[in-house]
Write a protein that holds these residues in place. Structure first.
Motif, PDB file in Angstrom:
ATOM      1  N   SER A  17       0.837  -1.200   0.000  1.00  0.00           N
ATOM      2  CA  SER A  17       0.000   0.000   0.000  1.00  0.00           C
ATOM      3  C   SER A  17       0.870   1.248   0.000  1.00  0.00           C
ATOM      4  CB  SER A  17      -0.921  -0.015   1.218  1.00  0.00           C
ATOM      5  OG  SER A  17      -1.644   1.181   1.293  1.00  0.00           O
ATOM      6  N   ARG A  18       1.904   1.265   0.837  1.00  0.00           N
ATOM      7  CA  ARG A  18       2.809   2.413   0.916  1.00  0.00           C
ATOM      8  C   ARG A  18       3.579   2.565  -0.397  1.00  0.00           C
ATOM      9  NH1 ARG A  18       3.763   7.434   2.476  1.00  0.00           N
ATOM     10  NH2 ARG A  18       5.940   7.829   2.832  1.00  0.00           N
ATOM     11  N   GLU A  19       4.021   1.446  -0.948  1.00  0.00           N
ATOM     12  CA  GLU A  19       4.745   1.482  -2.203  1.00  0.00           C
ATOM     13  C   GLU A  19       3.862   2.035  -3.328  1.00  0.00           C
ATOM     14  OE1 GLU A  19       6.224  -2.157  -4.549  1.00  0.00           O
ATOM     15  OE2 GLU A  19       7.863  -1.642  -3.183  1.00  0.00           O
ATOM     16  N   GLY A  20       2.610   1.613  -3.368  1.00  0.00           N
ATOM     17  CA  GLY A  20       1.674   2.130  -4.363  1.00  0.00           C
ATOM     18  C   GLY A  20       1.451   3.618  -4.201  1.00  0.00           C
ATOM     19  N   GLU A  21       1.360   4.064  -2.949  1.00  0.00           N
ATOM     20  CA  GLU A  21       1.178   5.492  -2.667  1.00  0.00           C
ATOM     21  C   GLU A  21       2.396   6.289  -3.146  1.00  0.00           C
ATOM     22  OE1 GLU A  21       0.244   8.360   1.192  1.00  0.00           O
ATOM     23  OE2 GLU A  21       1.054   6.352   1.514  1.00  0.00           O
ATOM     24  N   ILE A  22       3.581   5.748  -2.922  1.00  0.00           N
ATOM     25  CA  ILE A  22       4.803   6.443  -3.341  1.00  0.00           C
ATOM     26  C   ILE A  22       4.880   6.527  -4.862  1.00  0.00           C
ATOM     27  CG2 ILE A  22       7.328   6.261  -3.412  1.00  0.00           C
ATOM     28  CD1 ILE A  22       7.120   5.191  -0.500  1.00  0.00           C
ATOM     29  N   PHE A  23       4.582   5.418  -5.544  1.00  0.00           N
ATOM     30  CA  PHE A  23       4.605   5.457  -7.007  1.00  0.00           C
ATOM     31  C   PHE A  23       3.568   6.436  -7.541  1.00  0.00           C
ATOM     32  CE2 PHE A  23       6.718   1.145  -6.951  1.00  0.00           C
ATOM     33  CZ  PHE A  23       7.905   1.607  -7.499  1.00  0.00           C
ATOM     34  N   ASP A  24       2.416   6.516  -6.886  1.00  0.00           N
ATOM     35  CA  ASP A  24       1.391   7.475  -7.288  1.00  0.00           C
ATOM     36  C   ASP A  24       1.900   8.904  -7.105  1.00  0.00           C
ATOM     37  OD1 ASP A  24      -1.258   8.149  -8.211  1.00  0.00           O
ATOM     38  OD2 ASP A  24      -1.701   8.748  -6.137  1.00  0.00           O
ATOM     39  N   LEU A  25       2.559   9.171  -5.985  1.00  0.00           N
ATOM     40  CA  LEU A  25       3.127  10.507  -5.746  1.00  0.00           C
ATOM     41  C   LEU A  25       4.139  10.881  -6.827  1.00  0.00           C
ATOM     42  CD1 LEU A  25       3.933  10.473  -1.929  1.00  0.00           C
ATOM     43  CD2 LEU A  25       2.179  11.823  -3.068  1.00  0.00           C
ATOM     44  N   LEU A  26       5.006   9.932  -7.133  1.00  0.00           N
ATOM     45  CA  LEU A  26       6.099  10.207  -8.060  1.00  0.00           C
ATOM     46  C   LEU A  26       5.682  10.138  -9.527  1.00  0.00           C
ATOM     47  CD1 LEU A  26       8.910   8.263  -6.196  1.00  0.00           C
ATOM     48  CD2 LEU A  26       8.475  10.725  -6.178  1.00  0.00           C
ATOM     49  N   SER A  27       4.456   9.723  -9.785  1.00  0.00           N
ATOM     50  CA  SER A  27       3.992   9.649 -11.170  1.00  0.00           C
ATOM     51  C   SER A  27       3.732  11.024 -11.764  1.00  0.00           C
ATOM     52  CB  SER A  27       2.720   8.799 -11.265  1.00  0.00           C
ATOM     53  OG  SER A  27       1.632   9.468 -10.657  1.00  0.00           O
ATOM     54  N   THR A  98       5.442  28.016   3.345  1.00  0.00           N
ATOM     55  CA  THR A  98       6.756  27.409   3.486  1.00  0.00           C
ATOM     56  C   THR A  98       6.658  25.899   3.352  1.00  0.00           C
ATOM     57  OG1 THR A  98       7.362  29.183   5.012  1.00  0.00           O
ATOM     58  CG2 THR A  98       8.787  27.264   4.978  1.00  0.00           C
ATOM     59  N   ILE A  99       7.608  25.322   2.646  1.00  0.00           N
ATOM     60  CA  ILE A  99       7.638  23.882   2.407  1.00  0.00           C
ATOM     61  C   ILE A  99       8.968  23.350   2.911  1.00  0.00           C
ATOM     62  CG2 ILE A  99       7.573  22.079   0.642  1.00  0.00           C
ATOM     63  CD1 ILE A  99       6.414  25.384  -0.442  1.00  0.00           C
ATOM     64  N   GLU A 100       8.904  22.219   3.627  1.00  0.00           N
ATOM     65  CA  GLU A 100      10.129  21.570   4.097  1.00  0.00           C
ATOM     66  C   GLU A 100       9.954  20.060   3.998  1.00  0.00           C
ATOM     67  OE1 GLU A 100      13.324  21.910   7.740  1.00  0.00           O
ATOM     68  OE2 GLU A 100      11.330  22.747   8.016  1.00  0.00           O
ATOM     69  N   LEU A 101      10.993  19.382   3.531  1.00  0.00           N
ATOM     70  CA  LEU A 101      10.951  17.926   3.429  1.00  0.00           C
ATOM     71  C   LEU A 101      10.978  17.290   4.814  1.00  0.00           C
ATOM     72  CD1 LEU A 101      13.487  17.269   0.523  1.00  0.00           C
ATOM     73  CD2 LEU A 101      11.003  17.136   0.412  1.00  0.00           C
ATOM     74  N   THR A 102      10.303  16.167   4.951  1.00  0.00           N
ATOM     75  CA  THR A 102      10.346  15.391   6.189  1.00  0.00           C
ATOM     76  C   THR A 102      11.402  14.296   6.043  1.00  0.00           C
ATOM     77  OG1 THR A 102       8.698  13.795   5.462  1.00  0.00           O
ATOM     78  CG2 THR A 102       7.874  15.790   6.561  1.00  0.00           C
ATOM     79  N   ASP A 103      11.613  13.554   7.103  1.00  0.00           N
ATOM     80  CA  ASP A 103      12.550  12.430   7.044  1.00  0.00           C
ATOM     81  C   ASP A 103      12.051  11.345   6.097  1.00  0.00           C
ATOM     82  OD1 ASP A 103      14.213  13.705   8.843  1.00  0.00           O
ATOM     83  OD2 ASP A 103      13.377  12.675  10.586  1.00  0.00           O
ATOM     84  N   GLU A 104      10.730  11.263   5.916  1.00  0.00           N
ATOM     85  CA  GLU A 104      10.151  10.265   5.009  1.00  0.00           C
ATOM     86  C   GLU A 104      10.580  10.494   3.556  1.00  0.00           C
ATOM     87  OE1 GLU A 104       8.036   7.617   5.718  1.00  0.00           O
ATOM     88  OE2 GLU A 104       8.504   8.047   7.806  1.00  0.00           O
ATOM     89  N   ALA A 105      10.947  11.709   3.207  1.00  0.00           N
ATOM     90  CA  ALA A 105      11.332  12.018   1.831  1.00  0.00           C
ATOM     91  C   ALA A 105      12.604  11.276   1.421  1.00  0.00           C
ATOM     92  CB  ALA A 105      11.518  13.520   1.656  1.00  0.00           C
ATOM     93  N   ALA A 106      13.439  10.948   2.382  1.00  0.00           N
ATOM     94  CA  ALA A 106      14.684  10.238   2.069  1.00  0.00           C
ATOM     95  C   ALA A 106      14.418   8.861   1.475  1.00  0.00           C
ATOM     96  CB  ALA A 106      15.545  10.115   3.317  1.00  0.00           C
ATOM     97  N   GLU A 107      13.314   8.227   1.850  1.00  0.00           N
ATOM     98  CA  GLU A 107      13.009   6.888   1.337  1.00  0.00           C
ATOM     99  C   GLU A 107      12.594   6.910  -0.138  1.00  0.00           C
ATOM    100  OE1 GLU A 107       8.532   5.355   2.020  1.00  0.00           O
ATOM    101  OE2 GLU A 107       9.608   5.771   3.868  1.00  0.00           O
ATOM    102  N   LEU A 108      12.315   8.079  -0.685  1.00  0.00           N
ATOM    103  CA  LEU A 108      11.885   8.171  -2.078  1.00  0.00           C
ATOM    104  C   LEU A 108      12.996   7.841  -3.064  1.00  0.00           C
ATOM    105  CD1 LEU A 108       9.734  11.420  -1.935  1.00  0.00           C
ATOM    106  CD2 LEU A 108       8.964   9.059  -1.781  1.00  0.00           C
ATOM    107  N   ASP A 109      14.249   8.033  -2.675  1.00  0.00           N
ATOM    108  CA  ASP A 109      15.366   7.783  -3.584  1.00  0.00           C
ATOM    109  C   ASP A 109      15.371   6.359  -4.115  1.00  0.00           C
ATOM    110  OD1 ASP A 109      16.250  10.363  -3.339  1.00  0.00           O
ATOM    111  OD2 ASP A 109      17.786   9.908  -1.843  1.00  0.00           O
ATOM    112  N   VAL A 110      14.932   5.420  -3.314  1.00  0.00           N
ATOM    113  CA  VAL A 110      14.904   4.018  -3.723  1.00  0.00           C
ATOM    114  C   VAL A 110      13.992   3.817  -4.925  1.00  0.00           C
ATOM    115  CG1 VAL A 110      14.219   1.704  -2.972  1.00  0.00           C
ATOM    116  CG2 VAL A 110      15.417   3.218  -1.412  1.00  0.00           C
TER     117      VAL A 110
END
Length: 186
Positions: A17-27, A98-110
């Motif tokens: 589910s999380r992986e699908g959400e990430i791919f949707d975000l990055l699409s 204002t926009i700031e990345l969270t720690d969760e953003a680091a997992e997107l590189d994969v």
């Protein structure tokens, strides 16, 4: 045996589910551009600056060449759609300006192994390189490959060197193609 109404969801389903959400975000290219800009700036950014850079990248212009209408169109889209989507996914913190990345953003590189259109995927490349190495090694074992001009250790060194050079090129390309590494997004 008694059962409880509380049951833990299967970890595999949560991961999928999380992986699908990430791919949707990055699409969406605009969201990738937003993440790229935030990573590049390495700290909080203003919505106005983000909108200018995203518009410039989308229109392939310099930031100074962007008109107020072009900037406003991207600004509105980011504010109303894309930034709230990224915030719900816990990738950014967004407080209206204002926009700031969270720690969760680091997992997107994969999930961002970007392969240019004119390139061979690295997995296929390494498979081919392994096949070449296997043919050379089998030829040495079967004494089909000549060992006069190049000794067996020379052939093994050559195969090793091919893998080493390929690995270095792979690492360099991955760094270059990572969001937030270059001026313009890949």
């Amino acid at each position: 045996m008694a059962t409880t109404s509380e049951s833990k969801p299967a970890t595999g389903q949560d991961d999928q589910s999380r992986e699908g959400e990430i791919f949707d975000l990055l699409s969406n290219q605009r969201r990738r551009y937003a993440i790229h800009y935030c990573k590049r700036e390495d700290g909080p950014v203003t919505l106005g600056d983000l909108a200018e850079h995203v518009a410039a990248w989308e229109l392939e212009k310099e930031v100074e060449e962007i008109t107020s209408a072009e900037r406003k169109r991207v600004y509105t889209s980011l504010q109303q759609t894309h930034l709230p989507t990224l915030e719900r996914a816990d990738v950014i913190e967004f407080d209206d300006r204002t926009i700031e990345l969270t720690d969760e953003a680091a997992e997107l590189d994969v999930y961002l192994d970007i392969v240019p259109g004119d390139s061979v995927p690295w997995g296929v490349y390494y498979l081919g390189l392994s096949a070449v190495g296997a043919v050379v090694m089998a030829g040495l074992w079967l004494e089909v490959v000549p060992t006069e001009p190049i000794p067996k250790l020379g052939w093994a060194t050559l195969v090793f060197a091919l893998f080493a050079v390929s690995s270095i090129a792979h690492v360099m390309q991955n760094r270059r193609m990572r969001l937030g590494e270059l001026e313009r997004p890949p």
